[in-house]
Design an enzyme around this catalytic site. Structure first.
Site, PDB file in Angstrom:
ATOM      1  N   HIS A  67       0.574  -1.148   0.227  1.00  0.00           N
ATOM      2  CA  HIS A  67      -0.104  -0.105  -0.011  1.00  0.00           C
ATOM      3  C   HIS A  67       0.934   1.593   0.075  1.00  0.00           C
ATOM      4  CE1 HIS A  67      -2.793   2.987   1.902  1.00  0.00           C
ATOM      5  NE2 HIS A  67      -3.027   2.747   0.612  1.00  0.00           N
ATOM      6  N   ASN A  91       4.074  10.658 -18.829  1.00  0.00           N
ATOM      7  CA  ASN A  91       4.153   9.813 -17.848  1.00  0.00           C
ATOM      8  C   ASN A  91       2.880  10.242 -16.683  1.00  0.00           C
ATOM      9  OD1 ASN A  91       7.151  10.061 -18.753  1.00  0.00           O
ATOM     10  ND2 ASN A  91       6.162  12.580 -18.481  1.00  0.00           N
ATOM     11  N   TYR A 133       5.058  14.811 -21.436  1.00  0.00           N
ATOM     12  CA  TYR A 133       4.407  14.506 -20.466  1.00  0.00           C
ATOM     13  C   TYR A 133       3.585  12.781 -20.556  1.00  0.00           C
ATOM     14  CZ  TYR A 133       6.377  19.206 -20.406  1.00  0.00           C
ATOM     15  OH  TYR A 133       7.113  20.204 -20.219  1.00  0.00           O
ATOM     16  N   HIS A 178       6.089  19.266 -13.864  1.00  0.00           N
ATOM     17  CA  HIS A 178       7.048  18.205 -13.811  1.00  0.00           C
ATOM     18  C   HIS A 178       8.469  18.500 -13.475  1.00  0.00           C
ATOM     19  CE1 HIS A 178       8.232  15.601 -17.338  1.00  0.00           C
ATOM     20  NE2 HIS A 178       9.838  16.286 -17.632  1.00  0.00           N
ATOM     21  N   ASP A 182       7.447   8.172 -21.370  1.00  0.00           N
ATOM     22  CA  ASP A 182       7.510   8.071 -22.126  1.00  0.00           C
ATOM     23  C   ASP A 182       9.327   7.568 -22.286  1.00  0.00           C
ATOM     24  OD1 ASP A 182       8.887  10.649 -21.537  1.00  0.00           O
ATOM     25  OD2 ASP A 182       7.396  11.056 -21.799  1.00  0.00           O
TER      26      ASP A 182
END
Length: 131
Positions: free
Chosen positions: A20, A122, A120, A98, A28
């Site tokens: 957990h 990701n 982006y 980012h 990418d």
């Protein structure tokens, strides 16, 4: 030979070992991967495999309670963001810069690198529990 589910032994193993709040990243082809984090490199060529194919497959086996993406995805890759959020329905989604995203990748159990060339593309997936 495994009959169903994820056939890639590294991905299957990582998912089975998650507890957990542990995290994995699907990224990418351009995201920097910290040297100490397990790299599962699936990239064959530009676009293969696609980010969404990997995400959809991982979601079939991994219980995800939260996901994190970069704020920049909205502006640079809105169509991919829309597609991604539709498969993450019911999962709490957080958006951060980012730069912050790259810092969080240092704590991931593994990073799965795709052949995606969309900016982006990701996501950090945080494991939930099934009980």
């Amino acid at each position: 030979m495994k009959k169903i589910g994820i056939l890639n032994s590294d991905i299957s193993r990582v998912i089975s070992e998650l507890g957990h709040t542990d995290t994995i990243v699907i990224c990418d082809s351009g995201l920097p991967i910290p040297a100490h984090v397990k790299r599962i490199d699936l990239a064959l060529k530009q676009g293969v495999p696609r980010f969404m194919d990997c995400l959809a497959t991982v979601l079939q086996e991994m219980q995800v309670e939260e996901a994190i993406i970069a704020l920049e995805m909205e502006e640079k890759s809105p169509a991919l963001k829309e597609e991604m959020t539709s498969v993450l329905e019911g999962v709490t989604l957080h958006e951060i810069s980012h730069e912050e995203f790259k810092i969080l990748t240092h704590d991931a159990k593994a990073i799965i690198r795709t052949g995606e060339f969309t900016p982006y593309a990701n996501v950090i997936l945080q494991a939930g529990v099934i009980f």
